[in-house]
Motif scaffolding. Sequence first.
Motif, PDB file in Angstrom:
ATOM      1  N   THR A 370       1.023  -1.548   0.109  1.00 64.13           N
ATOM      2  CA  THR A 370       0.090  -0.195  -0.113  1.00 64.13           C
ATOM      3  C   THR A 370       0.789   1.277   0.057  1.00 64.13           C
ATOM      4  N   SER A 371       1.899   1.066   0.404  1.00 66.83           N
ATOM      5  CA  SER A 371       2.962   1.991   0.505  1.00 66.83           C
ATOM      6  C   SER A 371       3.215   2.331  -0.140  1.00 66.83           C
ATOM      7  N   ALA A 372       3.546   1.848  -1.501  1.00 70.09           N
ATOM      8  CA  ALA A 372       4.502   2.283  -2.704  1.00 70.09           C
ATOM      9  C   ALA A 372       2.814   2.226  -3.967  1.00 70.09           C
ATOM     10  N   GLN A 373       1.815   1.136  -3.405  1.00 66.96           N
ATOM     11  CA  GLN A 373       0.985   1.265  -4.429  1.00 66.96           C
ATOM     12  C   GLN A 373      -0.062   3.347  -4.240  1.00 66.96           C
ATOM     13  N   ALA A 374       0.089   3.430  -3.313  1.00 68.98           N
ATOM     14  CA  ALA A 374      -0.736   4.919  -3.061  1.00 68.98           C
ATOM     15  C   ALA A 374      -0.310   6.005  -3.785  1.00 68.98           C
ATOM     16  N   VAL A 375       0.923   6.103  -3.766  1.00 68.68           N
ATOM     17  CA  VAL A 375       1.596   7.172  -4.651  1.00 68.68           C
ATOM     18  C   VAL A 375       2.485   7.138  -6.030  1.00 68.68           C
ATOM     19  N   SER A 376       2.356   5.746  -5.614  1.00 66.63           N
ATOM     20  CA  SER A 376       3.028   5.594  -7.512  1.00 66.63           C
ATOM     21  C   SER A 376       2.846   6.451  -8.381  1.00 66.63           C
ATOM     22  N   PRO A 377       3.849   7.286  -9.187  1.00 61.68           N
ATOM     23  CA  PRO A 377       4.169   7.854 -10.251  1.00 61.68           C
ATOM     24  C   PRO A 377       3.191   7.886 -11.704  1.00 61.68           C
ATOM     25  N   ALA A 378       3.326   6.665 -11.622  1.00 63.10           N
ATOM     26  CA  ALA A 378       3.067   5.978 -12.565  1.00 63.10           C
ATOM     27  C   ALA A 378       1.174   6.005 -12.805  1.00 63.10           C
ATOM     28  N   LEU A 379       0.536   5.814 -11.675  1.00 62.02           N
ATOM     29  CA  LEU A 379      -1.677   6.473 -12.001  1.00 62.02           C
ATOM     30  C   LEU A 379      -1.811   7.523 -11.553  1.00 62.02           C
ATOM     31  N   ASP A 380      -2.931   7.454 -12.111  1.00 61.18           N
ATOM     32  CA  ASP A 380      -3.951   8.610 -12.044  1.00 61.18           C
ATOM     33  C   ASP A 380      -4.225   9.287 -10.832  1.00 61.18           C
ATOM     34  N   ARG A 381      -2.924   9.923  -9.988  1.00 63.63           N
ATOM     35  CA  ARG A 381      -3.370   9.802  -8.527  1.00 63.63           C
ATOM     36  C   ARG A 381      -3.552  11.305  -8.058  1.00 63.63           C
TER      37      ARG A 381
END
Length: 480
Positions: A370-381
């Motif tokens: 979750t720590s990486a998923q939540a801030v991944s720059p590759a997704l639409d955040r």
Amino acid sequence: MIQASPRRPARLAWPARVVLAAMLALPGTAAWAEAPVATPSGFGGVVGLREAYLDPTFWAARLPDADRVILDRAGIDAQNARMRAEDDSIHDLRALPASLPRAQVLVDIQKLSRWPEKALFGVDSQPIAATARASIEANLALDAIPAARPLQYGLVTHRADLRAFPTALRVFTSQGDTDIDRFQESALFPGDAVAVLHESADGKWLFITSERYSAWIEKRFVGIGDAATVLGYGQHGPYRVVTGATAFTAFTPEEPRVSRLQLDMGVRLPVLADWPQAQTVNGQQAHAAHVVQLPVRNADGSLALVPALLPRSQDTAADYLPLTPRNLLTQAFKFLGERYGWGHSYDTRDCSGFVSEIYRSFGVLMPRNTSAQAVSPALDRIAFTATDSKAKRNAAVQQLQVGDLVYIPGHVMVTIGQLDGQTWMIHDTSGGSWFGPGGTRVQAHLNGVSVTPLQPMMASDTVSYIDRITNIQRIRPQTP
């Protein structure tokens, strides 16, 4: 350089007995939290739930565009390329050098294998003895790391735990609570490629890096082969993709290494398409199954690829599924009711593993934690801070679409729809709470994949899940 994954697996919503407020009550939020509102319980005692809501077709029928393709295959390939290029939690095994300097291997191990500061207890609720700790830390064999460590490559041959230390010892920070093993990190599945960096002193464990995680794995579950064979496995069709929560190969006493092998959602296996249907595979005719190629470990530790039968009755497909709202709902609900498994323990999964495997069935690469998923720059955040208003958070929640991911500290939930003035989620959680009809907060031990509304969920008596949202991530076409 290999980037070590975060210290822990996805931090899930803590069990009720651990008290969610201890994890989630951070400064700057409670000041604008609304007063608690008593909400009647629904089906199974879950706030607002009706039995009909436990069926994915119910939610798909409410959508005007349930079969709309969110990302086509080219779009998913582009999304995965961004993930590999922009997200530091993803490891490109093909880009690794032939050998790594001792200092780098040492750093990678020490980032993971750090003894917890809290007291640890065993399954018998007794403290872990100092002698046991010394033995486990000695098994790291850090002094044995050479000046230059030649890389080896391998394929995982059986679903296998990833551990913080080279030991199967289960340890806990709460006496009597044996669900959350603090040495359990994650798991890898048959066919996953790894780079081997180090071996434990007892020769039973390997420190490996996979595409999404670096950790210790039992040596008996890895077959060592050449880089071309390992990295090329399953890269070309035809193949079968596991689309059920799990699938199993056929039982075979002739080849126990591939008998009743558990294959989790999203696992992709090459198919031996030219295998004659009348020819037996491990003592069974192949006409009622797909003949797939699976990795096995020989007695000397080397890798071999052997045929196995994947019965046609198992939930698999000839390709990754189309990424549509209907398919997202269908795939998520295939895990409904599955026991929560911290760090992929119990042969199940945790909240971020749940998300990863849903999207893996579409061929979408996601970070492990979750720590990486939540801030991944590759997704639409969409990111939130402690100073963001209640109105801003509520507006974002009301605009959530099927498949959107909502993150609070240590937990992730998947959006399934809007109904009854609520935003509904499916998530793999160990706990949860809401206010009951009497105005007292109900501490629920959901402990599995559950359907709940988002708005009533509380982290404490004064802080809601919506108050604690840190990020919303969406898998959508990238805008210029």
